[in-house]
Structure formats: C-alpha cells, structure tokens
Design an enzyme around this catalytic site. Structure first.
Site, PDB file in Angstrom:
ATOM      1  N   HIS A   1     -15.432 -18.743 -29.114  1.00 22.48           N
ATOM      2  CA  HIS A   1     -15.438 -17.552 -28.270  1.00 22.48           C
ATOM      3  C   HIS A   1     -15.047 -17.983 -26.861  1.00 22.48           C
ATOM      4  O   HIS A   1     -15.602 -18.939 -26.332  1.00 22.48           O
ATOM      5  CB  HIS A   1     -16.832 -16.928 -28.263  1.00 22.48           C
ATOM      6  CG  HIS A   1     -16.875 -15.547 -27.691  1.00 22.48           C
ATOM      7  ND1 HIS A   1     -16.657 -15.296 -26.368  1.00 22.48           N
ATOM      8  CD2 HIS A   1     -17.076 -14.339 -28.271  1.00 22.48           C
ATOM      9  CE1 HIS A   1     -16.738 -13.988 -26.159  1.00 22.48           C
ATOM     10  NE2 HIS A   1     -16.989 -13.394 -27.303  1.00 22.48           N
TER      11      HIS A   1
ATOM     12  N   ARG B   1     -14.777  -8.315 -20.384  1.00 25.51           N
ATOM     13  CA  ARG B   1     -13.337  -8.227 -20.109  1.00 25.51           C
ATOM     14  C   ARG B   1     -12.796  -6.857 -20.500  1.00 25.51           C
ATOM     15  O   ARG B   1     -11.889  -6.332 -19.872  1.00 25.51           O
ATOM     16  CB  ARG B   1     -12.589  -9.360 -20.824  1.00 25.51           C
ATOM     17  CG  ARG B   1     -12.689 -10.685 -20.072  1.00 25.51           C
ATOM     18  CD  ARG B   1     -12.112 -11.838 -20.870  1.00 25.51           C
ATOM     19  NE  ARG B   1     -12.954 -12.173 -22.008  1.00 25.51           N
ATOM     20  CZ  ARG B   1     -12.512 -12.506 -23.210  1.00 25.51           C
ATOM     21  NH1 ARG B   1     -11.219 -12.560 -23.444  1.00 25.51           N
ATOM     22  NH2 ARG B   1     -13.361 -12.793 -24.174  1.00 25.51           N
TER      23      ARG B   1
END
Lengths: 555, 233
Positions: free
Chosen positions: A326, A346
């Site tokens: 990740h 994000r």
C-alpha cells in the site's frame, strides 16, 4: 509532534500548498498520469517484487517449478503440525454441513448465505470473530451505482489496475454483483455515507475512472464487519462460532473430496476433527509474513494459513509471485510504523509531495505504480525525509483536504485517521503525514471459478485467500467488495453442493504424502506451518526460552 | 510483591521505563505501546491482540499509575507505557447480546426496551464516557437510546470499537456497545434515506442492461482491452 529538524521540509510543504491548491481546483490532473510504458518502467525498477531474491522456484506441490514470492515458497515447503496417525477419523468430533475456515468478512458473508440456504454452519477462527483485515479497511468499497458509471466500466478499471492478468469471469462477477451487494449490506443495516436526499457519497480511488468509492466515514470495514458479525451471532442455532480454534489441516475423503478439517484449540492445545460436507476457506492474506522485511497494515493473524493447508491438499494456487504494497503506510511516529493510511485521503484531495514540497507523481495511480514511485523518490532521487529511527518517507499533505472540501471535513470523514495522529500531537488538519509503502495485500491465492469452486470438489474459497480476481494488483475498495461478492457466492454454491454430496471414508493421507514429497525432493527445514500467529519475541528472550519452541509456528 | 527482572546488560535507564505486567516488573523501551511492551518482555500474545491498529477492540487494558488512585483504561495497541504503570489486559469481556430478527425489529424506543431494558437503569454517572478509548460520548448515546433517538445513537456510537471497557466499568451493568451496534443497524436499514441512484442501477441490472457490453469485453483480446482502458475518459 515532528522533530525540529523536519521543520525546514514542513515549511516547504506549507509554502507550495497554495500553488498546489490552485492546481487541484483546476480540471486538469495535478500531475501527469503515467503512460503504459512509464508504468512498466517504474515497476520494473522499483517495485519490491522485481528485486533480486524476491522470488524463487517452489519444488513441491501442485504448482511445483513455478516462481513464487520467496517467503511464500518457504512457508509452503514446510512440515505439518500434526501426525495423521494420531487421528481416528472414523469418529469425527464434530459433524456439520459447512465448515467455514476464517471469521472475517468473507467467512461471515458465506456463513450467512449458507445458513439462509438451510445449511448448518461452523465457523473456525484463530482469534475472535471479526479479528481480520476486513475490520481494518478504512476508505471504502467500490461499486458502480452512479448514472455516469457502469459495471463494465468498473470491470475495465479493475482490469487495467491488475495489468490485464485478472481472471475475466471473476472480475465480471465482482463488478456485476457490486450494486446488489450495496443493497444487501444496507438491508443488513450498514450505514453508507449519503447526502440528505439519500444519494450515496462517492469518491475516487487510485485507478478509478469514475467516482465509485462508497464509505462509512473512515470506519468502512469496521461498520460492515460488525454488521455481518452481529447477523451471524443472531443465529446461534444454525451457526456455531469456534473462536481461538484455527483449522490447521483439511480432511479429505478417499475419493479426493474435501471433507472438513482438523481444528486446534489455542488455549487447551487439543486437536479436534470436523467432518463437513463442504468447506469454505476465508482465511485472508499473509501480511504477517513480513515479506522482504516490510512492515504490514495487516491484522495479527494474517499468516496465510489457508494457502498452506489447501496447497497440501492439492489445491492450485495462482499469482503467488505478486505482493501488494500500500503506498501510504505510516512511518512516523515509530509506534504506528506500517499502519494503514487510507487511500481515501488522496481520493479527497490529499497529495503526496517530497521533501521540497513538490509533487512527483499523479496521486491516484494504481497502487503498485504509486508505491514504486514513492520508493523511487526516496531512493534514486533521494527526495525523502528521514525519521530519527532511520526510516524514510514522503509527505502526504492532508491539510489541503480542508482547503478543498471545507473546514471540518477531516474530523467528519476521517475520524480514525485524525485520532491515530492526534495521540502523538500531530494534527493532520494542519500538518501532513509521513508515509512509505507498507505490505498490504496478497494479490494471488487459491485458484477459484466464479462459483468459488477450487480444483478439489467440496472446497470453496472466497476473499483475499483466493487468487485471480484482481490480477497482479488490486485497486482500492475492491477487496471489501470481493469478500462480500465471493463470500456470498461461496455460501450459496457450497450449500447447493451439499444437497448431493456424499462423503466416503475420511483421510489425512495427503498430509503424509506431502511430507514424503518434501523428503524425496531433499528439502530440509525446521519450519512448521500454518504459522497461526507471528512471533515478536526479542532474540535475547528467545535464547532463554529453552522449553518453548517456535519453529515458524505457534506451539 | 513485584520482583524486578534482572538482565546482564541492564539497559540505560533514560530510554527505558519499568512497567508491571500483571504485577511483574519489566524494563521496556520508554516509547513503546503497551502491546509492544508486552511482546518486548517476551510474551507471545494469544488473546489481547487483533488488528493492532485501533479498529478491532481486542486489546482492552486497564492500568494504574504510581501515586494515583484512578483506574485508567486504554487499548494496548495505541497507548504508550509510562513509568510505574501497573497493567492487565482483559482477555474477553462478558457482555450480553440480544438476539433479534433485523427484518422484524422496529427502529424505536420499544425495541430498546424489549432488547436492552437495562439501558433504563443508567444513572448518568458518565463513567462509560471516561472509560472510552475512542473518546466517544457514550453516556450521551445511552441517554439518546432511552429517548428512542436511533439516529443520535448511530451518530455518537459510529466510531465504537466494541472493546467493552464502557460495559466493564458501568455500575448499571449496561452493555453499551451492543446498544450502539443495534441502533446503527436499525438506522442503516430503516431510517437512512434510500438512494435513488442505487434503485435505478438495480432495475437496469434486472433488465440485463449491461449483458451485451460484458459479452463484448469478455470476448476482447488483451490488446483491445488495453486500448479501451487507456482511452477511458
């Protein structure tokens, strides 16, 4: 609080924030997304899978001679915990219709649909029900529910993210069942984020061409998992939960059908045999193998046990050469190193920037591409920020989210993240987080078809333990969808199968045969698997533990 | 009484603290979490660890500090050790969960009365709120449950980890986290406004709207799919 020496860099991030805010408000991407060639280049050079020694050939079992992640091959080439001779299989301790191995999201979904189809279910789980990666997913679940989106579009996104290695029928099942799963979960009582008119809130994730990330604040997994668990617990007459009772081997019958498993009581150290007409593996992934020494976002029990026992029984694995890191694992403070920082940050407008506060990658590339570019920024380009403990990371600029979405947005939508950092006097509404890729997901797994069947009759697999759904790289939000889609399917198809299934004489011959194969191939190892739980005992303590034995597995 | 663990190379005092794990003293790194400290001491945890990141509630811990009469509560995975901390993990929390059929349960105060009558024994002492490692307003949501305000219970208990520390401290013997969970499910199923987008999509799916498009995608070669993918708007 960040140490003083990081101030210089933090000030640079602050300085560039307005410029980046203007960029984010415009319609254009804040950084040019990579072409197919650029993606390939950065992956080849910087993704941990491509490093020397990251992979090796496996020498035994159904996938022998294939290349796999080294740590996975090691754990597969290991001894069983049990001696088959000690078990009298003519008198199983427990009999049931369906044995579900693993008490996470997939296991609970499977138990619910199997129970609804009239089957009697036992769930075997190594920790408590719900102690699983399912509980920890923060950002959301993908499902195409909006007018500008569609299941085929979702399918293409998943395929592109997976480098077109996905098993088409599985990805079709995943994306096609999506909207139905949203409804199913809501009817069970999951509280999706919505506006006042009931319109489902959607955000982007890495590699999504439309906003389709549904969420429950940033406790998405926790809300879904607890809802499924509560439903399982509402039916004690049909579903029995066996906690701290992991399954350590499958039981077969003389015809080669799966017929249950051998369970181990972690507390009394007793073994029990369970005879089941069908068995469903939902054991999740292997983050706790700490591949290539990486920290992991995974829960304590993520040791790939299902892979080990299914492989010994003859199940085919696929894509065991591919590991997901990740992009945004935490690196500071040290106490939360490796912890997951949701991709939703994000999705809501947070940007990754280097020590000079500059963007260096499109914030929402597929995970492997994004991770590789973070690694490039910290290694080749030397633009990372070092922590006092010697870790390195880049900034994930969260204050930008408040500028883009309005004040209070973080507290309302990222309570878990805010809480995680404020404990250490870092207010993510005002300061960025320091991040580096963290071992996150097992892209490969046991090969299944869209009915969750394996090459062994009577053995079903769902969720992260299975392989092929996501090709060689999963997109954010597709794992939550995965365990629901395939968990449900596994429960349904397994309970259909048991209507005509007739078991022959039970056997653990496959365990002895695997042992013989190891010997014949000259493989010498002390390792015993399934691992069950990892060991974090310091070396100097281990040296004094003369009567305890931890040979890659719990006693 | 507690005895101190002696090692040959006694670590430097400044970076270490002494904690009492179930009464037994161990020197552990000063900045470790309680969970890290227990493992540093040499324990192999079986009960008392789950996600290790503050989501599952498996590691409820109670502790006292020197010279302080208070009982403190926290999660072992996110609480940092302190000098002289005397701690014990709770391996499991006995808590009654009501059985119910979600399809036949109404989102109102009668349901609370029927399934969790002890909620009405709440004396508003606020001990539950003080015990919550998530800093939730637990007492406030129990009060909301008494009024049958399902939405408020959902909202206030949303981030609950079901660690059980509230329940173990409650003088009225309420199992707060299960009340919260019940109300969240009732809200999600009955009170949350329905999504028109979703209903529309489900109708389309019923009419097999995307079947042809899927058929084409399933037939397409890898190169064709790649082209389609990189040309997506």
């Amino acid at each position: 609080m960040y140490p003083e020496y990081m101030r210089v860099s933090l000030n640079k991030v602050k300085k560039t924030r307005n410029k980046r805010f203007e960029l984010a408000k415009s319609d254009k991407p804040v950084f040019p997304p990579m072409s197919a060639e650029e993606r390939e280049q950065v992956l080849n050079k910087f993704h941990p899978d491509y490093k020397k020694d990251a992979r090796r050939k496996i020498n035994v079992g159904p996938n022998k001679k294939e290349i796999m992640t080294t740590e996975v091959a090691d754990v597969l080439e290991s001894h069983s915990r049990i001696d088959p001779k000690k078990f009298d299989l003519s008198k199983p301790d427990i009999e049931t219709d369906v044995l579900v191995i693993g008490g996470g999201g997939g296991g609970c979904a499977a138990a619910i649909t199997a129970m609804q189809s009239g089957a009697d279910v036992k769930i075997s789980t190594k920790l408590r029900l719900g102690d699983a990666n399912s509980m920890m997913s923060q950002g959301g679940m993908q499902a195409s529910v909006k007018e500008d989106d569609s299941p085929p579009r979702h399918y293409l996104d998943a395929l592109g993210g997976g480098h077109f290695d996905n098993k088409p029928k599985l990805t079709k099942a995943l994306t096609q069942d999506g909207p139905e799963v949203v409804k199913w979960l809501e009817e069970l009582g999951v509280c999706w984020d919505k506006d006042e008119e009931g319109s489902l809130q959607v955000l982007h994730g890495g590699g999504t061409s439309r906003k389709r990330m549904l969420s429950c604040r940033d406790y998405t997994g926790a809300i879904i998992m607890r809802t499924l668990m509560d439903e399982v617990r509402n039916h004690p007459d049909q579903i029995e939960i066996l906690e701290f009772m992991p399954t350590v081997e499958l039981i077969m019958d003389e015809k080669g059908h799966c017929a249950g498993g051998v369970l181990y009581n972690l507390e009394t150290e007793e073994y029990f045999t369970v005879k089941a007409k069908a068995t469903i593996i939902t054991t999740g992934g292997y983050g706790r193998l700490h591949i290539r020494g990486f920290d992991t976002t995974n829960h304590y029990g993520a040791t790939g046990d299902g892979l080990v026992m299914a492989y010994r029984a003859g199940a085919k694995l696929m894509y065991m050469d591919s590991v997901q890191y990740h992009p945004t694992g935490s690196v500071f403070p040290e106490q939360i190193a490796g912890f997951l920082i949701t991709e939703k940050i994000r999705g809501a407008g947070g940007q990754p920037v280097n020590k000079d506060g500059e963007l260096f990658v499109f914030p929402r590339e597929p995970r492997d591409v994004e991770s590789s570019s973070f690694i490039r920024e910290c290694t080749e380009r030397n633009n990372g920020i070092k922590t006092p403990q010697g870790r390195v990371g880049i900034w994930l600029d969260s204050p930008l989210i408040e500028m883009l979405q309005g004040e209070g947005y973080i507290n309302k939508n990222f309570p878990a993240m805010h809480r995680q950092f404020i404990r250490y006097d870092i207010d993510i509404t005002k300061e960025p987080m320091l991040v580096f890729p963290s071992l996150h997901y097992q892209n490969g797994g046991i090969e299944i078809n869209d009915k969750c069947e394996t090459n062994i009759p009577g053995l079903y697999v769902a969720g992260e333990a299975s392989g092929g759904v996501h090709g060689r790289n999963r997109l954010m939000g597709n794992s939550v969808l995965d365990y629901n889609v395939f968990g449900r399917r596994a429960g349904i198809y397994a309970s259909e199968y048991i209507k005509s299934a007739k078991l022959g004489k039970l056997s653990l011959k496959h365990v002895s045969e695997y042992e013989k194969e190891l010997k014949d191939k000259g493989i010498k190892t002390e390792r015993v698997a399934p691992i069950i739980l990892p060991s974090y005992t310091p070396e100097d303590v281990k040296k004094r533990q003369f009567t305890a034995h931890y040979e890659g597995t719990l006693r | 009484m507690a005895t101190k663990k002696k090692t040959k190379n006694q670590p430097k005092k400044k970076d270490f603290v002494t904690v009492y794990i179930m009464g037994k003293a161990y020197d552990v790194p000063a900045k470790s979490t309680i969970m890290g400290a227990i493992e540093y001491a040499g324990y192999q945890i079986k009960r008392g660890a789950g996600c290790r990141e503050g989501f599952c509630g498996a590691c409820a811990t109670v502790y006292r500090l020197p010279g302080d009469y208070k009982i403190y509560t926290g999660l072992a995975c996110t609480t940092i050790v302190e000098e002289g901390m005397w701690l014990a993990q709770l391996p499991a929390i006995p808590g009654e969960k009501a059985l119910y059929d979600i399809d036949k349960t109404k989102p109102d105060v009668n349901t609370i009365q029927r399934l969790y009558p002890e909620v009405f024994r709440c004396v508003a002492c606020n001990t539950c709120t003080k015990a919550c490692p998530q800093d939730l307003e637990v007492m406030d949501y129990i009060q909301a449950a008494k009024r049958g305000d399902i939405e408020a219970v959902m909202d206030l208990s949303f981030d609950c980890l079901c660690c059980g520390l509230c329940a173990i401290r409650c003088p009225a013997e309420i199992v707060q986290y299960n009340v919260g969970l019940l109300c969240k499910r009732l809200y999600g199923k009955y009170l949350s406004p329905k999504s028109k987008d979703l209903e529309k999509r489900l109708k389309e799916m019923k009419k097999n709207k995307y079947d042809d498009e899927f058929k084409e995608l399933m037939k397409a070669k890898k190169e064709e799919l790649k082209k389609k993918y990189y040309n997506l708007d």
